[in-house]
Write an enzyme that holds these catalytic residues in place. Sequence first.
Site, mmCIF file in Angstrom:
data_model
loop_
_atom_site.group_PDB
_atom_site.id
_atom_site.type_symbol
_atom_site.label_atom_id
_atom_site.label_comp_id
_atom_site.label_asym_id
_atom_site.label_seq_id
_atom_site.Cartn_x
_atom_site.Cartn_y
_atom_site.Cartn_z
ATOM 1 N N SER A 177 0.853 -1.184 0.000
ATOM 2 C CA SER A 177 0.000 0.000 0.000
ATOM 3 C C SER A 177 0.889 1.234 0.000
ATOM 4 O O SER A 177 2.045 1.176 0.433
ATOM 5 C CB SER A 177 -0.896 0.002 1.249
ATOM 6 O OG SER A 177 -1.473 1.270 1.466
ATOM 7 N N TYR B 87 -2.314 -0.854 10.316
ATOM 8 C CA TYR B 87 -2.333 -1.213 8.895
ATOM 9 C C TYR B 87 -1.033 -0.810 8.219
ATOM 10 O O TYR B 87 -0.420 -1.604 7.479
ATOM 11 C CB TYR B 87 -3.531 -0.542 8.227
ATOM 12 C CG TYR B 87 -3.636 -0.798 6.744
ATOM 13 C CD1 TYR B 87 -4.092 -2.018 6.262
ATOM 14 C CD2 TYR B 87 -3.290 0.187 5.821
ATOM 15 C CE1 TYR B 87 -4.204 -2.256 4.899
ATOM 16 C CE2 TYR B 87 -3.392 -0.041 4.468
ATOM 17 C CZ TYR B 87 -3.845 -1.255 4.000
ATOM 18 O OH TYR B 87 -3.943 -1.482 2.657
#
Length: 253
Positions: free
Chosen positions: A137, A150
């Site tokens: 990401s 995350y």
Amino acid sequence: MFSLKNKTAIITGGGSGIGKATALLFASQGATIHIIDLNAAEAEATAKQINELNGTATPHVCNVSSQKKVQEIFKTIGGIDILVNSAGISHIGTAENTNEEDFERLFTVNVKGVYNCLHEALPIMKNKGGVIINLTSVANSIGLPDRFAYSMTKGAVYAMTLSVARDFINYGIRCNCISPARVHTPFVDGFLKKNYPGREEEMFEKLSKAQPIGRMAKPEEISYLMLYLCSDEASFITGCDYPIDGGALKLNN
């Protein structure tokens, strides 16, 4: 170009979102697909869709955080040419308000889950080479608000990608990662429904326009890059991270 004929691909998280788009695309390019997903209905539906389009796909229900279960599935599959680590979960929170249980849950799925699949795939791939793609990401490169746990997991996957690429380059194994910004997946819809009931459309527009290009990516757009990196046309590429972010990293002020 970009043929995957006679290739066997394992795609974790292949029942929905980016994983599903990748499974469908790889199957259309001739690969035999093995879908690993925790959601049995979604895994079976994706495999059924592929098989009805004259492809070949098998669903496997598995929590990738269980090394024993991952081992069993990989032994059943046998030969592997491509591994796409797409399975993952998200979490909203800072370092202050993220509790221990959620932190460990994110680590177990997003980091240990990738490790478990790498651990089983690499000995098989050492026999004749292979390609690994890890889904990370833009969170591994920039500070996203309220994404502490995350972001931690995606940074770890990025580091593992470089390590695998270095350690197994002489076995003909390539390992790269892809770092998307926001992608319109079922997770996004669920997140908006849970956190902004009655305001889903408004917040979707806001999140979309937070990216310079003015929209979220489609899962298929991520899968096209996956296909290139897994094809023989990308045989000189390893140890790289590919942002696919609508300008988020370089164009945001």
